[in-house]
Design a protein around this motif. Structure first.
Motif, PDB file in Angstrom:
ATOM      1  N   VAL A  82      11.175  24.328 -49.441  1.00  0.00           N
ATOM      2  CA  VAL A  82      10.149  24.418 -48.410  1.00  0.00           C
ATOM      3  C   VAL A  82       8.786  24.320 -49.081  1.00  0.00           C
ATOM      4  N   VAL A  83       7.805  23.899 -48.294  1.00  0.00           N
ATOM      5  CA  VAL A  83       6.440  23.797 -48.795  1.00  0.00           C
ATOM      6  C   VAL A  83       5.576  24.795 -48.033  1.00  0.00           C
ATOM      7  N   HIS A  84       4.669  25.428 -48.756  1.00  0.00           N
ATOM      8  CA  HIS A  84       3.787  26.414 -48.163  1.00  0.00           C
ATOM      9  C   HIS A  84       2.470  25.757 -47.782  1.00  0.00           C
ATOM     10  N   LEU A  85       2.077  25.973 -46.533  1.00  0.00           N
ATOM     11  CA  LEU A  85       0.783  25.490 -46.069  1.00  0.00           C
ATOM     12  C   LEU A  85      -0.113  26.693 -45.832  1.00  0.00           C
ATOM     13  N   PRO A  86      -1.337  26.682 -46.436  1.00  0.00           N
ATOM     14  CA  PRO A  86      -2.101  25.488 -46.806  1.00  0.00           C
ATOM     15  C   PRO A  86      -2.065  25.085 -48.287  1.00  0.00           C
ATOM     16  N   THR A  87      -1.425  25.826 -49.183  1.00  0.00           N
ATOM     17  CA  THR A  87      -1.563  25.538 -50.620  1.00  0.00           C
ATOM     18  C   THR A  87      -0.815  24.291 -51.049  1.00  0.00           C
ATOM     19  N   GLY A  88       0.304  23.969 -50.403  1.00  0.00           N
ATOM     20  CA  GLY A  88       1.116  22.836 -50.821  1.00  0.00           C
ATOM     21  C   GLY A  88       2.124  23.168 -51.898  1.00  0.00           C
ATOM     22  N   PHE A  89       2.187  24.436 -52.335  1.00  0.00           N
ATOM     23  CA  PHE A  89       3.178  24.835 -53.333  1.00  0.00           C
ATOM     24  C   PHE A  89       4.564  24.872 -52.694  1.00  0.00           C
ATOM     25  N   THR A  90       5.589  24.601 -53.510  1.00  0.00           N
ATOM     26  CA  THR A  90       6.955  24.558 -53.005  1.00  0.00           C
ATOM     27  C   THR A  90       7.797  25.681 -53.610  1.00  0.00           C
ATOM     28  N   ALA A  91       8.860  26.014 -52.904  1.00  0.00           N
ATOM     29  CA  ALA A  91       9.836  27.006 -53.359  1.00  0.00           C
ATOM     30  C   ALA A  91      11.133  26.708 -52.637  1.00  0.00           C
ATOM     31  N   ARG A  92      12.194  27.398 -53.043  1.00  0.00           N
ATOM     32  CA  ARG A  92      13.483  27.253 -52.373  1.00  0.00           C
ATOM     33  C   ARG A  92      13.827  28.552 -51.654  1.00  0.00           C
ATOM     34  N   ILE A  93      14.551  28.396 -50.566  1.00  0.00           N
ATOM     35  CA  ILE A  93      14.972  29.565 -49.797  1.00  0.00           C
ATOM     36  C   ILE A  93      16.124  30.236 -50.537  1.00  0.00           C
ATOM     37  N   LYS A  94      15.890  31.447 -50.967  1.00  0.00           N
ATOM     38  CA  LYS A  94      16.928  32.204 -51.675  1.00  0.00           C
ATOM     39  C   LYS A  94      17.939  32.802 -50.704  1.00  0.00           C
ATOM     40  N   ALA A  95      17.471  33.330 -49.591  1.00  0.00           N
ATOM     41  CA  ALA A  95      18.351  33.931 -48.582  1.00  0.00           C
ATOM     42  C   ALA A  95      17.609  34.015 -47.262  1.00  0.00           C
ATOM     43  N   ILE A  96      18.375  34.074 -46.167  1.00  0.00           N
ATOM     44  CA  ILE A  96      17.817  34.256 -44.827  1.00  0.00           C
ATOM     45  C   ILE A  96      18.466  35.502 -44.238  1.00  0.00           C
TER      46      ILE A  96
END
Length: 429
Positions: free
Chosen positions: A269-283
Motif C-alpha cells: 500500500v502507498v501512504h498519501l500524502p507522503t508517497g511512502f510504501t509498506a506492506r500490510i502485515k495483518a488486518i
C-alpha cells in the motif's frame, strides 16, 4: 442438540441489507405505502398499531391511517405530510431493509438529499391521476445525481382510476420521456394501490394485465452487490491505535472504515500524502484477524514498517491512487438557510480529512426540473435547496475520486466555521 443448532446458526449467512428511500410528490402515498409494507410484513408492535388506531380516530379518519406509522413528528401528523426523514427497519427471510421516508414538499429537498446519500435504491411514487409533476422530476434527478443505480417507480392510487392499464401506461411514458436525460441504470415500473395493498406484498388480481412482480418481491430480489466499488482500494485513516499491552508493546494499528476496494495481508500500500510504501502485515476485525477487508468493514490495518500516518491520511495501491489536489469542481446542494457567501471560508470534510476552503467561483445553478443551467451573471445567490456547480480551493490536498466513480471518496460536506453547522453536501465532478 443445542450445540448442533448453534453450529447451524453460526454458519447460516445473514440476509442481505438493502437501504432504500421512498420519495415523490406530496400526497402521492409514500408514507401509506411504507406503512403497508411494515404492516403486511408484521414489522410493527401491537402498541404501535394501537397508537396509530387512536391517532386515526382522533383525526376522524374512517380507516386506520397506515401513514402514521412513519410520520412520527406531531407537526407531521397534524398536517398530514412528511417533514423529517423517517428511518424504519424491517426484515423478511430473504433480506433486511433500512428505509428512509423522504418529504415531498419542495422546501424539504435538503432532507431528501440527506436521506438519499446512503441509499442503494430509490422508490419513487407517482399519483396516477396527477402524472409527472415538478417535484417528481426533482426527486428523480436527485436520486440519479446521488448515483442511486436502481429506481422503482410505483404508479400509485390505481384504485382511483379503476385499475385501468392505459392510465398506467400514460404515466410510464411520461416518466420515460423525462428519464432519457437522466443517468439511470435500472428503472422498473409497478402499478400499486398502497391503501388497499394491491401489488405491495402480493400480486393484485385486479390488475391481471401487469406481468411483473409485486413490490416486496422486487425489493427482495434486486441485485445490489455489484454496486459498491471493489476495484479502487481506498482506506481513509480515522485514528492510530497504540494499546498499552505488555504482550504487544510495539503494536501500531491504523483504524478506519474501508471506503472501497479490497485489502489483504501481504499487499503493498502507498501512504498519501507522503508517497511512502509498506506492506500490510495483518488486518484485525472486531472478532480477530481477517483475510480480506472491503467496504463497509471497519478494521485495523497493521503495516510491516512504521510510517508517519495520522487521521485524514489515506492508504491506496501504488498503481491505483486517487488524485491529490487542492482544486475541486463540486456539485453542491445548499442546505443552510443562509445563502452561500463566496467571501467566507468554510470547512470542507472529505472522508476523515478536514481542511478549510474558499469558494473560487459559482459556475452555474441547476434547474433540476428542466435540467437547464442558470449562469451566475444575474448575481442571484445560491439559496437553500439550490443545486450549484462551484469551484473550491482547499488549504490542504484532498485525495479524491469523482463521485460517479466512488461515492465514498467523491463526497464532501461544507461546514460553517462560526456556527459549526453543515451548510452544504457536495459531489466531486
Amino acid at each position: 442438540m443445542l450445540s448442533t443448532l448453534n453450529a447451524q446458526l453460526s454458519t447460516t449467512p445473514a440476509p442481505d441489507l438493502l437501504r432504500f428511500i421512498t420519495c415523490g410528490n406530496v400526497d402521492d402515498g409514500k408514507s401509506t405505502l411504507l406503512g403497508r409494507l411494515l404492516y403486511d410484513t408484521k414489522s410493527i408492535f401491537e402498541d404501535q398499531w394501537n397508537a396509530v388506531e387512536r391517532a386515526s380516530a382522533r383525526r376522524g379518519d374512517a380507516y386506520t391511517d397506515l401513514a402514521l406509522l412513519t410520520d412520527g413528528l406531531r407537526a407531521e401528523r397534524e398536517q398530514g405530510i412528511t417533514i423529517d426523514v423517517a428511518h424504519r427497519y424491517f426484515a423478511t427471510p430473504r433480506r433486511r431493509f433500512i428505509v428512509a421516508d423522504c418529504p415531498g414538499h419542495f422546501q424539504y429537498t435538503r432532507n431528501m438529499v440527506t436521506g438519499a446519500s446512503a441509499a442503494q435504491l430509490a422508490l419513487l411514487l407517482i399519483d396516477v391521476r396527477k402524472g409527472l409533476t415538478e417535484q417528481t422530476c426533482r426527486h428523480a434527478f436527485i436520486s440519479t445525481l446521488l448515483r442511486i443505480k436502481h429506481l422503482i417507480v410505483c404508479v400509485n392510487k390505481m384504485d382511483l382510476v379503476d385499475f385501468r392499464q392505459e392510465e398506467f401506461e400514460r404515466v410510464r411514458n411520461q416518466f420515460m420521456a423525462y428519464a432519457e436525460r437522466l443517468d439511470a441504470a435500472d428503472i422498473q415500473f409497478i402499478p400499486t394501490a398502497a391503501l388497499p395493498g394491491d401489488n405491495i406484498v402480493t400480486k393484485s388480481p385486479r390488475m391481471p394485465w401487469f406481468e411483473g412482480t409485486p413490490l416486496l418481491y422486487t425489493l427482495e430480489t434486486v441485485y445490489v452487490r455489484n454496486d459498491a466499488n471493489h476495484v479502487d482500494p481506498r482506506f481513509p485513516v480515522q485514528t492510530v491505535i497504540r494499546p498499552q499491552d505488555p504482550a504487544a508493546p510495539d503494536f501500531r494499528g491504523l483504524a478506519g472504515q474501508v471506503a472501497s476496494g479490497v485489502f489483504r495481508p501481504g499487499e503493498e500500500v502507498v501512504h498519501l500524502p507522503t508517497g511512502f510504501t509498506a506492506r500490510i502485515k495483518a488486518i484485525h476485525g472486531p472478532s480477530g484477524p481477517v483475510d480480506s477487508a472491503f467496504h463497509p468493514m471497519s478494521v485495523v490495518l497493521e503495516l510491516d514498517r512504521d510510517l508517519d500516518i495520522g487521521r485524514g491520511d489515506m492508504l491506496a495501491r501504488p498503481n491505483n491512487m486517487p488524485e491529490a489536489t487542492q482544486d475541486l469542481e463540486v456539485m453542491l446542494c445548499w442546505l443552510s438557510e443562509q445563502p452561500l457567501d463566496p467571501a467566507r471560508r468554510y470547512v470542507l470534510q472529505h472522508t476523515t480529512r478536514e481542511t478549510k476552503c474558499l469558494v473560487r467561483a459559482v459556475r452555474y445553478r441547476l434547474d433540476v426540473t428542466t435540467l437547464h443551467r442558470q449562469s451566475d451573471a444575474g448575481g442571484a445567490a445560491v439559496q437553500m435547496n439550490d443545486f450549484a456547480r462551484v469551484s473550491l480551493r482547499t488549504m490542504a490536498p484532498v485525495f479524491r475520486d469523482s463521485y460517479k466513480k466512488n461515492r465514498q471518496t467523491g463526497a464532501v460536506i461544507l461546514v460553517d466555521e462560526a456556527s459549526n453547522s453543515t451548510v452544504a453536501a457536495g459531489m466531486i465532478l
